[in-house]
Write a protein that holds these residues in place. Structure first.
Motif, PDB file in Angstrom:
ATOM      1  N   ALA A  80      75.026 -40.001 -24.933  1.00 41.23           N
ATOM      2  CA  ALA A  80      75.377 -38.768 -25.649  1.00 41.23           C
ATOM      3  C   ALA A  80      76.579 -38.017 -25.050  1.00 41.23           C
ATOM      4  N   LYS A  82      80.583 -37.059 -24.175  1.00 40.46           N
ATOM      5  CA  LYS A  82      81.828 -37.023 -24.944  1.00 40.46           C
ATOM      6  C   LYS A  82      82.702 -38.220 -24.561  1.00 40.46           C
ATOM      7  N   PRO A 106      76.513 -44.514 -28.607  1.00 39.72           N
ATOM      8  CA  PRO A 106      75.850 -43.298 -29.109  1.00 39.72           C
ATOM      9  C   PRO A 106      74.807 -43.654 -30.164  1.00 39.72           C
ATOM     10  N   TYR A 107      73.687 -44.185 -29.675  1.00 36.27           N
ATOM     11  CA  TYR A 107      72.679 -44.755 -30.576  1.00 36.27           C
ATOM     12  C   TYR A 107      71.974 -43.691 -31.410  1.00 36.27           C
ATOM     13  N   ARG A 108      71.851 -42.493 -30.864  1.00 38.43           N
ATOM     14  CA  ARG A 108      71.214 -41.427 -31.662  1.00 38.43           C
ATOM     15  C   ARG A 108      72.113 -41.029 -32.834  1.00 38.43           C
ATOM     16  N   ALA A 109      73.411 -40.985 -32.592  1.00 37.68           N
ATOM     17  CA  ALA A 109      74.358 -40.690 -33.673  1.00 37.68           C
ATOM     18  C   ALA A 109      74.285 -41.770 -34.741  1.00 37.68           C
ATOM     19  N   LEU A 110      74.193 -43.022 -34.319  1.00 39.87           N
ATOM     20  CA  LEU A 110      74.069 -44.118 -35.286  1.00 39.87           C
ATOM     21  C   LEU A 110      72.797 -43.980 -36.106  1.00 39.87           C
ATOM     22  N   SER A 112      71.336 -41.422 -36.969  1.00 48.64           N
ATOM     23  CA  SER A 112      71.470 -40.330 -37.940  1.00 48.64           C
ATOM     24  C   SER A 112      72.548 -40.625 -38.988  1.00 48.64           C
ATOM     25  N   ASP A 114      75.830 -41.964 -38.363  1.00 46.03           N
ATOM     26  CA  ASP A 114      77.234 -41.871 -37.941  1.00 46.03           C
ATOM     27  C   ASP A 114      77.699 -43.189 -37.319  1.00 46.03           C
ATOM     28  N   GLU A 115      78.129 -44.120 -38.150  1.00 41.89           N
ATOM     29  CA  GLU A 115      78.619 -45.406 -37.657  1.00 41.89           C
ATOM     30  C   GLU A 115      79.944 -45.261 -36.912  1.00 41.89           C
ATOM     31  N   ALA A 117      80.899 -43.042 -34.891  1.00 40.19           N
ATOM     32  CA  ALA A 117      80.715 -42.664 -33.486  1.00 40.19           C
ATOM     33  C   ALA A 117      80.638 -43.901 -32.596  1.00 40.19           C
TER      34      ALA A 117
END
Length: 256
Positions: A80, A82, A106-110, A112, A114-115, A117
Motif C-alpha cells: 500500500a 506510494k 497493490p493487491y487491495r487496489a486491484l 477494488s 484498479d488494474e 495501480a
C-alpha cells in the motif's frame, strides 16, 4: 515418494531455495547465521531473502562473487505504499547490492477494481531495478478469487515482471497448489520467460515435490531451474538437509 525420489527432490529444491528471514525482529546476528546456513555441505541455496536494511551487510558477508543471490522486499508486506517511496526503496536496495527485488503489488487496489495501480507500480519498479530481477508478490491468499489471481498474474507479467510470487508469508493463507496452478497457466499462456515462486508454508521436501510436479505438468519437465523457479521458505532447508543426510523428514509447518 520413495527415499531415492525424496533425495532427488531435496537436491533440486536446495538449488531453488530463497532461504528467508523476514521476521519483524530480525537482527544482524541472524543475518550472519542465515548467510552461513545458505552455504550447505550439499551446495548453496539459490538466494537469501531479507529485509532491505540488511542487504549491505549480506553483500559484505557473501562477497561480490558468491553464487548465492541476495533478494529483498519492497512495498512489503502491505502493498500500500506510494510509488515514489517504493522506487526509493528499490533504488537503495539495488545500490546496496540486491540481486532480486520482491515487490508486493497493490493487491487491495486491484481487488477494488484498479488494474492500473498494478500496471503502474510494476512498470515503474521494473525500470528502477537495473540489472536486478523483479519478482512480483500477488498475495493470492488475500485475492482469493480465481479470476482475480489470474488477472493479477497477467497484469504483472504484461508490465515486465521477471517472476510472479504467491505470497508475503504474512497473511493467513499463503502458497497453495490452486494459486500455483493459476499462476503457472498465466506464465505458460504469456509465452514469456517468466519465473514462478511459491512462498509461505512450504516446509517439507514432500510439499516441495508437489509444486515441482505441478510445474513439470504445466510448463514441461525441463522448465524448472533457478532462473525460472524459486521456493520462498525459512523452514524448508532443515527438512532438505535431513533428507540429504539420510535422516527422517521431521519438518514442522512454519509461517514462511
Amino acid at each position: 515418494m520413495d527415499n531415492q525420489e525424496l533425495r532427488a527432490v531435496a537436491t533440486k529444491a536446495l538449488s531453488l531455495l530463497d532461504l528467508t528471514n523476514l521476521k519483524d525482529d530480525c537482527t544482524p546476528e541472524q543475518i550472519v547465521s542465515l548467510c552461513g546456513k545458505a552455504q550447505t555441505a550439499y551446495g548453496p541455496t539459490a538466494a537469501i531473502c531479507i529485509w532491505p536494511r540488511f542487504v549491505m551487510q549480506a553483500r559484505t558477508l557473501l562477497g561480490p562473487d558468491s553464487p548465492i543471490r541476495i533478494a529483498t522486499v519492497v512495498n512489503f508486506p502491505s502493498g500500500a505504499m506510494k510509488i515514489e517511496d517504493v522506487l526509493a526503496e528499490t533504488r537503495d536496495a539495488v545500490a546496496d547490492g540486491a540481486d532480486d527485488i520482491d515487490l508486493v503489488i497493490p493487491y487491495r487496489a486491484l481487488a477494488s477494481g484498479d488494474e492500473k495501480a498494478v500496471t503502474d507500480m510494476v512498470t515503474a519498479v521494473k525500470a528502477a531495478c537495473g540489472n536486478a530481477i523483479l519478482k512480483t508478490i500477488l498475495e493470492t491468499g488475500e485475492l482469493k478469487d480465481v479470476a482475480l489471481i489470474r488477472k493479477a498474474s497477467d497484469l504483472a507479467i504484461a508490465a515486465g515482471a521477471d517472476f510472479v510470487k504467491t505470497s508475503t508469508g504474512k497473511v493467513g493463507v499463503n502458497a497453495t497448489l490452486e494459486a500455483a496452478d493459476i499462476m503457472l497457466q498465466s506464465i505458460r499462456d504469456s509465452r514469456k520467460r517468466v519465473g514462478f515462486k511459491p512462498a509461505g508454508g512450504i516446509s517439507t521436501v514432500a510439499d516441495a515435490g508437489l509444486y515441482l510436479r505441478l510445474a513439470d505438468t504445466i510448463m514441461g519437465e525441463d522448465w524448472v531451474i533457478p532462473s525460472t523457479f524459486r521456493f520462498g521458505a525459512s523452514g524448508l532447508l532443515d527438512d532438505i538437509l535431513a533428507v540429504l543426510s539420510g535422516e527422517r523428514s521431521t519438518a514442522a509447518a512454519s509461517g514462511y
